[in-house]
Write a protein that holds these residues in place. Structure first.
Motif, PDB file in Angstrom:
ATOM      1  N   LYS A 262       0.845  -1.209   0.000  1.00 49.63           N
ATOM      2  CA  LYS A 262       0.000   0.000   0.000  1.00 49.63           C
ATOM      3  C   LYS A 262       0.872   1.248   0.000  1.00 49.63           C
ATOM      4  O   LYS A 262       0.642   2.191  -0.763  1.00 49.63           O
ATOM      5  CB  LYS A 262      -0.928  -0.016   1.215  1.00 49.63           C
TER       6      LYS A 262
ATOM      7  N   ILE B 272       0.531   2.588  -3.834  1.00 45.68           N
ATOM      8  CA  ILE B 272      -0.748   3.308  -3.893  1.00 45.68           C
ATOM      9  C   ILE B 272      -0.547   4.779  -3.521  1.00 45.68           C
ATOM     10  O   ILE B 272      -0.191   5.101  -2.381  1.00 45.68           O
ATOM     11  CB  ILE B 272      -1.795   2.668  -2.951  1.00 45.68           C
TER      12      ILE B 272
ATOM     13  N   MET C 196      -9.725   2.848  -6.552  1.00 42.25           N
ATOM     14  CA  MET C 196      -8.750   2.436  -7.558  1.00 42.25           C
ATOM     15  C   MET C 196      -9.484   2.110  -8.852  1.00 42.25           C
ATOM     16  O   MET C 196     -10.596   1.579  -8.821  1.00 42.25           O
ATOM     17  CB  MET C 196      -7.971   1.202  -7.077  1.00 42.25           C
TER      18      MET C 196
ATOM     19  N   ASP D 245      -5.003   0.862 -12.096  1.00 38.81           N
ATOM     20  CA  ASP D 245      -4.306   0.791 -10.815  1.00 38.81           C
ATOM     21  C   ASP D 245      -4.209  -0.655 -10.336  1.00 38.81           C
ATOM     22  O   ASP D 245      -3.158  -1.115  -9.872  1.00 38.81           O
ATOM     23  CB  ASP D 245      -5.046   1.604  -9.745  1.00 38.81           C
TER      24      ASP D 245
ATOM     25  N   SER E  33     -11.913  -2.261  -3.978  1.00 41.60           N
ATOM     26  CA  SER E  33     -10.981  -1.382  -4.691  1.00 41.60           C
ATOM     27  C   SER E  33     -11.700  -0.178  -5.283  1.00 41.60           C
ATOM     28  O   SER E  33     -11.121   0.905  -5.408  1.00 41.60           O
ATOM     29  CB  SER E  33     -10.272  -2.160  -5.805  1.00 41.60           C
TER      30      SER E  33
END
Length: 310
Positions: free
Chosen positions: A170, A174, A181, A185, A252
């Motif tokens: 993460k 991210i 997301m 992604d 997500s």
């Protein structure tokens, strides 16, 4: 609570995201167990040397003290405190070990990745719902690392520990964990996981069942069960790849505020659940596993079994 005089073991496992404990008697009879969200691994995916943060170390040491003192009620003959990925990789791990020593009088045993994988495998092999002599792949997803093993004939045939934990990824991959997301992604994270697994040399060489443990899979089980109107207690340990993919896309695509409103998902896990689901589904796809069996037996159980001679 005093026991009947039989041997008792107490195990505290300091993971990157949670601190877990188990008190068990001979035969791995569980007397007490649980976990607390104390993210000592904060910052481990940001690049450069890993340095445990002072606030996180203090919180973790105090949590370990509480659990250590709580185990006294069971008069354990055997006691063990272990630490895994975040502490193992930290530049200031000796400082944290000193804090735990001061809090409990006990030395931390910092497990290597190979030891961690082996104990996870040993723990799951004691699950009465898992046929340990039948071939299966096992993955244990933590905050800092991912352990994958191949079990067959009651023994470990392959094992690998990779820096693919949910907290680590993460922070590394991210940009905004609070935002939803998109498919691009998700594909990026999945590709990174696949490349890391291929580079490790682990070979999903034969068809076998898939077994999993760890907080991410536990909460996936509860969330999938909730979507089917089931309580945690009634949720099925057998999770299909289709259900796992659907949950991965669902969480997500949510903002962190939306994830925090999901039933059975602790608020402290809302930021890492999308990445955890991407790891779990990607490994299942690479193993061509149509389903995964969730087990509550994990590293703590493997260590307790060793301490008790089970």
């Amino acid at each position: 609570m005093k026991t009947d005089g039989g041997e008792v073991a107490s195990v505290i496992d300091i993971g990157s995201n949670t601190i877990k404990f188990l008190v068990a008697a001979k035969g791995l009879k569980v007397l007490d167990h649980g976990s607390e969200d104390v993210r000592i691994g904060t910052g481990m995916g940001r690049g450069g040397p890993i340095v445990l943060q002072e606030q996180a170390m203090n919180a973790a040491a105090q949590c370990v003290r509480r659990l250590w003192e709580g185990a006294e009620a069971f008069s354990p003959k055997h006691r063990c405190i272990v630490a895994t990925s975040a502490v193992r990789d930290a530049r200031n791990r000796d400082d944290f070990a000193g804090m735990v020593r001061e809090a409990t009088g006990e030395e931390i045993r910092i497990l290597t990745g190979v030891e961690e994988a082996q104990y996870v495998g040993d723990g799951v092999a004691h699950d009465p719902n898992i046929a340990a002599r039948k071939p299966f792949y096992l993955m244990d997803l933590g905050g800092g690392s991912l352990e994958i093993l191949e079990y067959g004939g009651g023994m470990v045939r392959q094992k690998v520990s990779l820096p693919l934990g949910a907290v680590r990824l993460k922070e590394k991959l991210i940009a905004d964990p609070a935002a939803p997301m998109n498919k691009g992604d998700i594909a990026e994270v999945a590709e990174y996981i696949a490349e890391s697994l291929f580079a490790s040399g682990f070979d999903f060489r034969s068809p076998a069942a898939m077994v999993g443990t760890g907080g991410g899979l536990t909460h996936a089980r509860f969330l999938i069960g909730a979507d089917k109107g089931l309580s945690q207690q009634d949720s099925s340990p057998m999770l299909s790849l289709g259900d796992m993919r659907a949950l991965m896309l669902k969480v997500s695509g949510m903002s962190i505020a939306e994830r925090r409103n999901l039933p059975h998902l602790p608020a402290a896990r809302a930021d890492i659940m999308p990445v955890a689901m991407i790891v779990l589904t990607t490994v299942m796809e690479l193993a061509t596993a149509g389903s995964i069996v969730h087990s509550f037996y994990n590293l703590r159980y493997g260590i307790a079994a060793e301490l008790l001679g089970d």
